[in-house]
Design a protein around this motif. Sequence first.
Motif, mmCIF file in Angstrom:
data_model
loop_
_atom_site.group_PDB
_atom_site.id
_atom_site.type_symbol
_atom_site.label_atom_id
_atom_site.label_comp_id
_atom_site.label_asym_id
_atom_site.label_seq_id
_atom_site.Cartn_x
_atom_site.Cartn_y
_atom_site.Cartn_z
ATOM 1 N N VAL A 117 0.845 -1.203 0.000
ATOM 2 C CA VAL A 117 0.000 0.000 0.000
ATOM 3 C C VAL A 117 0.875 1.246 0.000
ATOM 4 O O VAL A 117 0.631 2.193 -0.748
ATOM 5 C CB VAL A 117 -0.972 -0.012 1.200
ATOM 6 N N MET A 118 1.914 1.259 0.844
ATOM 7 C CA MET A 118 2.792 2.433 0.896
ATOM 8 C C MET A 118 3.527 2.625 -0.427
ATOM 9 O O MET A 118 3.656 3.754 -0.902
ATOM 10 C CB MET A 118 3.772 2.304 2.060
ATOM 11 N N GLN A 171 2.028 6.462 -6.897
ATOM 12 C CA GLN A 171 0.884 7.226 -7.405
ATOM 13 C C GLN A 171 1.108 8.719 -7.227
ATOM 14 O O GLN A 171 0.779 9.506 -8.097
ATOM 15 C CB GLN A 171 -0.405 6.794 -6.699
ATOM 16 N N LYS A 172 1.685 9.121 -6.098
ATOM 17 C CA LYS A 172 1.978 10.534 -5.866
ATOM 18 C C LYS A 172 2.931 11.048 -6.932
ATOM 19 O O LYS A 172 2.770 12.145 -7.462
ATOM 20 C CB LYS A 172 2.572 10.737 -4.476
ATOM 21 N N LEU A 202 1.107 4.079 -2.962
ATOM 22 C CA LEU A 202 0.819 5.483 -2.687
ATOM 23 C C LEU A 202 1.970 6.391 -3.106
ATOM 24 O O LEU A 202 1.752 7.453 -3.696
ATOM 25 C CB LEU A 202 0.503 5.681 -1.203
#
Length: 177
Positions: free
Chosen positions: A98-99, A105-106, A102
């Motif tokens: 998940v990290m 994606q950022k 993220l």
Amino acid sequence: MTDSPYSGPNVPDHVDEAVRSVTQLHSDHHGRTTAPQRAVNRITAFMARPFFIALVGLGVIGWIGANLIASALGLQAIDGPAFVWLQGAANLFSLFVVMLVLVAQKHEDELNAHRDTLTLELAILSEHKIAKVIQLLEELRRDSPYVQDRVDRQADQMAQPADAGSVLAATRASDGV
């Protein structure tokens, strides 16, 4: 026209220039990428492949199988049924995935923001150019002895470049914001 991967005998110069501009935008974005960000991007790219799903599935099956076989043979299983260690590892792995997603994606969102800004700037520039073309056509119509002179209120309005602030205010007003 310079050689680029998109150049060819039938590619107009303005198309080639547009492609090179977008390529430059991507190149600049990736050039500013830090080493840790590149590592995250590589890891997430690897994990986004079907092969990785199969690898994780085989790992889980192998873990469960090895522990069940050890129990069946009367040996001490590292992680017996209910597989608490496997559940903990899966939870920890999920947290890291998940990290990673993220962070990746950022990074992509930053590129999309640059692309959106460029698109907006080009749209505003194009609108100004179109307004100038309409002004010139109207001027030509008024000055040409071969074209009947008449008042065209719509053309007069379209000849004025839009004020981005006014358009934004009107959009907000219509949305009730």
